[in-house]
Design a protein around this motif. Structure first.
Motif, mmCIF file in Angstrom:
data_model
loop_
_atom_site.group_PDB
_atom_site.id
_atom_site.type_symbol
_atom_site.label_atom_id
_atom_site.label_comp_id
_atom_site.label_asym_id
_atom_site.label_seq_id
_atom_site.Cartn_x
_atom_site.Cartn_y
_atom_site.Cartn_z
ATOM 1 N N GLU A 107 0.838 -1.213 0.000
ATOM 2 C CA GLU A 107 0.000 0.000 0.000
ATOM 3 C C GLU A 107 0.870 1.260 0.000
ATOM 4 O OE1 GLU A 107 -2.426 2.341 3.412
ATOM 5 O OE2 GLU A 107 -2.951 0.217 3.216
ATOM 6 N N VAL A 108 1.895 1.283 0.845
ATOM 7 C CA VAL A 108 2.773 2.457 0.949
ATOM 8 C C VAL A 108 3.595 2.628 -0.330
ATOM 9 C CG1 VAL A 108 4.728 3.464 2.192
ATOM 10 C CG2 VAL A 108 2.879 2.366 3.464
ATOM 11 N N LEU A 109 4.126 1.551 -0.867
ATOM 12 C CA LEU A 109 4.912 1.628 -2.096
ATOM 13 C C LEU A 109 4.100 2.233 -3.235
ATOM 14 C CD1 LEU A 109 6.678 -1.863 -1.982
ATOM 15 C CD2 LEU A 109 7.841 0.352 -1.821
ATOM 16 N N GLU A 110 2.841 1.820 -3.345
ATOM 17 C CA GLU A 110 2.016 2.274 -4.458
ATOM 18 C C GLU A 110 1.489 3.697 -4.253
ATOM 19 O OE1 GLU A 110 -0.906 -0.788 -4.915
ATOM 20 O OE2 GLU A 110 0.475 -2.116 -6.009
ATOM 21 N N SER A 111 1.251 4.081 -3.004
ATOM 22 C CA SER A 111 0.721 5.428 -2.759
ATOM 23 C C SER A 111 1.823 6.484 -2.656
ATOM 24 C CB SER A 111 -0.114 5.439 -1.474
ATOM 25 O OG SER A 111 0.696 5.114 -0.344
ATOM 26 N N PHE A 112 2.953 6.130 -2.089
ATOM 27 C CA PHE A 112 4.043 7.096 -1.858
ATOM 28 C C PHE A 112 4.973 7.201 -3.062
ATOM 29 C CE2 PHE A 112 8.272 7.924 0.360
ATOM 30 C CZ PHE A 112 8.061 9.289 0.521
ATOM 31 N N GLY A 113 5.233 6.088 -3.731
ATOM 32 C CA GLY A 113 6.106 6.093 -4.904
ATOM 33 C C GLY A 113 7.515 6.558 -4.588
ATOM 34 N N PRO A 114 8.227 5.860 -3.708
ATOM 35 C CA PRO A 114 9.561 6.313 -3.294
ATOM 36 C C PRO A 114 10.605 6.175 -4.396
ATOM 37 C CG PRO A 114 9.144 4.117 -2.421
ATOM 38 C CD PRO A 114 7.863 4.580 -3.061
ATOM 39 N N ASP A 115 11.603 7.061 -4.353
ATOM 40 C CA ASP A 115 12.773 6.925 -5.224
ATOM 41 C C ASP A 115 13.725 5.880 -4.657
ATOM 42 O OD1 ASP A 115 12.217 9.239 -7.032
ATOM 43 O OD2 ASP A 115 12.404 10.354 -5.140
ATOM 44 N N ALA A 137 12.164 1.552 -7.218
ATOM 45 C CA ALA A 137 13.075 2.328 -6.369
ATOM 46 C C ALA A 137 14.445 1.673 -6.260
ATOM 47 C CB ALA A 137 12.470 2.490 -4.976
ATOM 48 N N VAL A 138 15.449 2.493 -6.016
ATOM 49 C CA VAL A 138 16.773 1.998 -5.627
ATOM 50 C C VAL A 138 16.632 1.353 -4.252
ATOM 51 C CG1 VAL A 138 19.078 2.714 -4.862
ATOM 52 C CG2 VAL A 138 18.107 3.642 -6.976
ATOM 53 N N THR A 139 17.153 0.147 -4.090
ATOM 54 C CA THR A 139 17.033 -0.559 -2.814
ATOM 55 C C THR A 139 18.359 -0.538 -2.066
ATOM 56 O OG1 THR A 139 17.487 -2.674 -3.912
ATOM 57 C CG2 THR A 139 15.177 -2.057 -3.596
ATOM 58 N N ILE A 140 18.283 -0.244 -0.772
ATOM 59 C CA ILE A 140 19.470 -0.129 0.084
ATOM 60 C C ILE A 140 19.304 -1.019 1.302
ATOM 61 C CG2 ILE A 140 20.878 1.428 1.484
ATOM 62 C CD1 ILE A 140 19.914 3.747 -0.221
ATOM 63 N N LEU A 141 20.362 -1.734 1.645
ATOM 64 C CA LEU A 141 20.383 -2.483 2.899
ATOM 65 C C LEU A 141 21.362 -1.828 3.853
ATOM 66 C CD1 LEU A 141 19.701 -4.910 4.732
ATOM 67 C CD2 LEU A 141 21.576 -6.153 3.627
ATOM 68 N N LEU A 400 23.363 6.445 -8.277
ATOM 69 C CA LEU A 400 22.533 5.320 -8.663
ATOM 70 C C LEU A 400 21.215 5.771 -9.283
ATOM 71 C CD1 LEU A 400 23.101 2.951 -5.595
ATOM 72 C CD2 LEU A 400 23.946 2.615 -7.914
ATOM 73 N N LEU A 401 20.623 6.816 -8.715
ATOM 74 C CA LEU A 401 19.370 7.336 -9.259
ATOM 75 C C LEU A 401 19.597 7.917 -10.653
ATOM 76 C CD1 LEU A 401 17.931 9.020 -6.049
ATOM 77 C CD2 LEU A 401 16.900 7.101 -7.283
ATOM 78 N N GLY A 402 20.753 8.577 -10.833
ATOM 79 C CA GLY A 402 21.092 9.134 -12.150
ATOM 80 C C GLY A 402 21.251 8.043 -13.191
ATOM 81 N N GLU A 403 21.940 6.968 -12.810
ATOM 82 C CA GLU A 403 22.120 5.828 -13.729
ATOM 83 C C GLU A 403 20.775 5.221 -14.099
ATOM 84 O OE1 GLU A 403 24.684 3.141 -11.726
ATOM 85 O OE2 GLU A 403 26.425 4.484 -11.781
ATOM 86 N N ARG A 404 19.878 5.132 -13.128
ATOM 87 C CA ARG A 404 18.578 4.506 -13.381
ATOM 88 C C ARG A 404 17.730 5.358 -14.322
ATOM 89 N NH1 ARG A 404 15.958 0.803 -8.935
ATOM 90 N NH2 ARG A 404 17.981 -0.061 -9.438
ATOM 91 N N SER A 405 17.827 6.677 -14.174
ATOM 92 C CA SER A 405 17.029 7.566 -15.028
ATOM 93 C C SER A 405 17.489 7.546 -16.470
ATOM 94 C CB SER A 405 17.079 8.988 -14.483
ATOM 95 O OG SER A 405 18.386 9.523 -14.583
ATOM 96 N N GLU A 406 18.761 7.152 -16.680
ATOM 97 C CA GLU A 406 19.324 7.099 -18.024
ATOM 98 C C GLU A 406 18.976 5.804 -18.749
ATOM 99 O OE1 GLU A 406 23.468 7.724 -17.510
ATOM 100 O OE2 GLU A 406 23.233 9.789 -16.781
ATOM 101 N N GLU A 407 18.523 4.782 -18.015
ATOM 102 C CA GLU A 407 18.236 3.481 -18.611
ATOM 103 C C GLU A 407 16.992 3.528 -19.502
ATOM 104 O OE1 GLU A 407 17.932 0.790 -15.313
ATOM 105 O OE2 GLU A 407 20.085 0.799 -14.921
#
Length: 407
Positions: A107-115, A137-141, A400-407
């Motif tokens: 629910e949160v993933l679909e409503s918030f739409g995180p980067d 989204a970029v995933t971080i552990l 990482l976000l920049g690389e993803r936007s270029e894909e």
């Protein structure tokens, strides 16, 4: 550029700020917030670290959103046995998986739409497939520890053959689970260089930066003239490594300390204090059952003693003590992950007589001990200041976000 959005998922509510793990999570949460990110915090309100509803409603009100799901993660011997017999997954991971939390996460993933989605425990990696299915989204552990090392240490230490056998089995399960999880995130954030080096020895990881626990030094208060040259320890007593460390210290080291310094005093406190500790009647030892304020508890005490023999990550209380100008006496395990040198930034002890010698040296050489404390403060300012740490993380995430936007 549009305001970045991050969803941070935790396997407990990061409150109260008496526990090292909670402090570490808060440092990261506040770091993103101060950097101008929209921060959505989704936490499990577990039975083991349960927070009352009226308290929860007052927490993290400055964030974009804070929500929680009640999760029963209590130890059940039938579930432990079932897991051992019929599963290869570690019981710890299974304990944190619930359908209700998964539904809330979707629910949160679909409503918030995180980067970015940042997961604050490897045991929550059971939700990673769901995160990837419902978000780009970029995933971080965030790696607070290399978890299997904790159980490996406990297995080696235990004399009980049955417990040793089970801990060894658990170590293997957790190690396999962790190694698989490390390869599935876009970015790993280990807390120490040592943990990072271990990861790279075991797996081929493309993106990883060390993000040590950070201190907001401006918020740390020093004791000043009110400090007494007494010892103290503060730590969650529902963590077995803390509990066994204190028991060892009181049984083995304390008699030698009293022989060397008969009037020395030692105070200890922590969440979930065992009844056996509360009933102790040992000269010079004072057990405080979960002090209301950690800050007030340590304010008038000069010497932090951390008798720790197992565990990974960074001892947050040691960094906080250093930032407050305290003197630290600990083991090589206790200082692990902190770039401190024995004899320069802290006193290292291993055997009971080492602890006694360290305490006596502090009391006999107060000027030199104060100089050591100042060296430690300088180290914290150089390596562990909150703003520096979060800025390094955000730079890597933006790449990482920049690389993803270029894909």
């Amino acid at each position: 550029m549009a305001q970045r959005k991050i969803l941070i998922i935790t396997n407990r509510v990061p409150y109260p700020l008496k526990d090292g793990g909670n402090i570490a999570m808060n440092a990261m949460i506040e770091g993103y917030y101060r950097a101008g990110w929209q921060v959505y915090l989704l936490s499990m309100n577990t039975t083991r670290h349960h927070i009352k509803q009226e308290q929860l409603q007052k927490l993290f009100t400055h964030l974009h959103a804070f929500e929680w799901v009640d999760v029963d993660n209590s130890l059940k011997w039938t579930e432990i046995l079932k897991n051992y017999l019929f599963s290869r997954e570690p019981e710890h991971a299974m304990r944190f998986y619930t359908r209700v939390f998964e539904e809330k996460l979707v629910e949160v993933l679909e409503s918030f739409g995180p980067d970015v989605v940042q997961v604050e425990s490897v045991y929550l990696s059971t939700y990673l497939p769901v995160i990837k299915k419902h978000s780009g989204a970029v995933t971080i552990l965030r790696m607070h520890n290399v978890e299997y090392q904790i159980w490996q240490g406990l297995a080696r230490k235990h004399k009980n053959k049955l417990k040793q056998f089970y801990f060894n089995s658990l170590t293997e399960r957790i190690r396999n689970f962790e190694r698989q999880a490390w390869t599935e995130y876009d970015l790993l954030l280990p807390i120490t260089e040592k943990d990072a080096n271990l990861v790279t020895r075991l797996e081929e990881i493309n993106n990883m930066i060390v993000a040590p626990f950070s201190i907001d030094i401006e918020k740390i208060k020093t004791g000043g003239a009110t400090e007494r040259w007494v010892g103290y320890h503060i730590g969650a007593m529902d963590w077995i490594a803390n509990r066994e460390g204190i028991l060892w210290f009181l049984e083995k080291a304390w008699p030698k300390i009293l022989t060397a310094v008969p009037k020395f005093e030692f105070y200890f406190t922590g969440r979930k204090m065992p009844e056996e500790f509360k009933k102790l009647n040992i000269r010079g030892v004072y057990c405080i059952d979960e002090a209301p304020s950690a800050e007030e508890f340590i304010a008038d005490k000069k010497i932090l003693i951390v008798p720790l023999w197992s565990g990974g990550g960074v001892r947050v209380k040691i960094l906080e003590a250093m930032a407050a100008g305290k003197i630290v006496i600990t083991t090589s395990t206790g200082i692990k992950g902190i770039e401190a040198k024995p004899g320069v930034h802290y006193l290292q002890a291993r055997k009971p007589e080492d602890f006694a010698k360290a305490v006596k040296w502090c009391l006999d050489n107060k000027e030199a001990a104060e100089e050591m404390a100042q060296n430690a403060l300088g180290l914290v300012k150089e390596k562990y200041e909150q703003g520096k740490v979060i800025n390094n993380v955000i730079k890597e995430v933006e790449l990482l976000l920049g690389e993803r936007s270029e894909e």
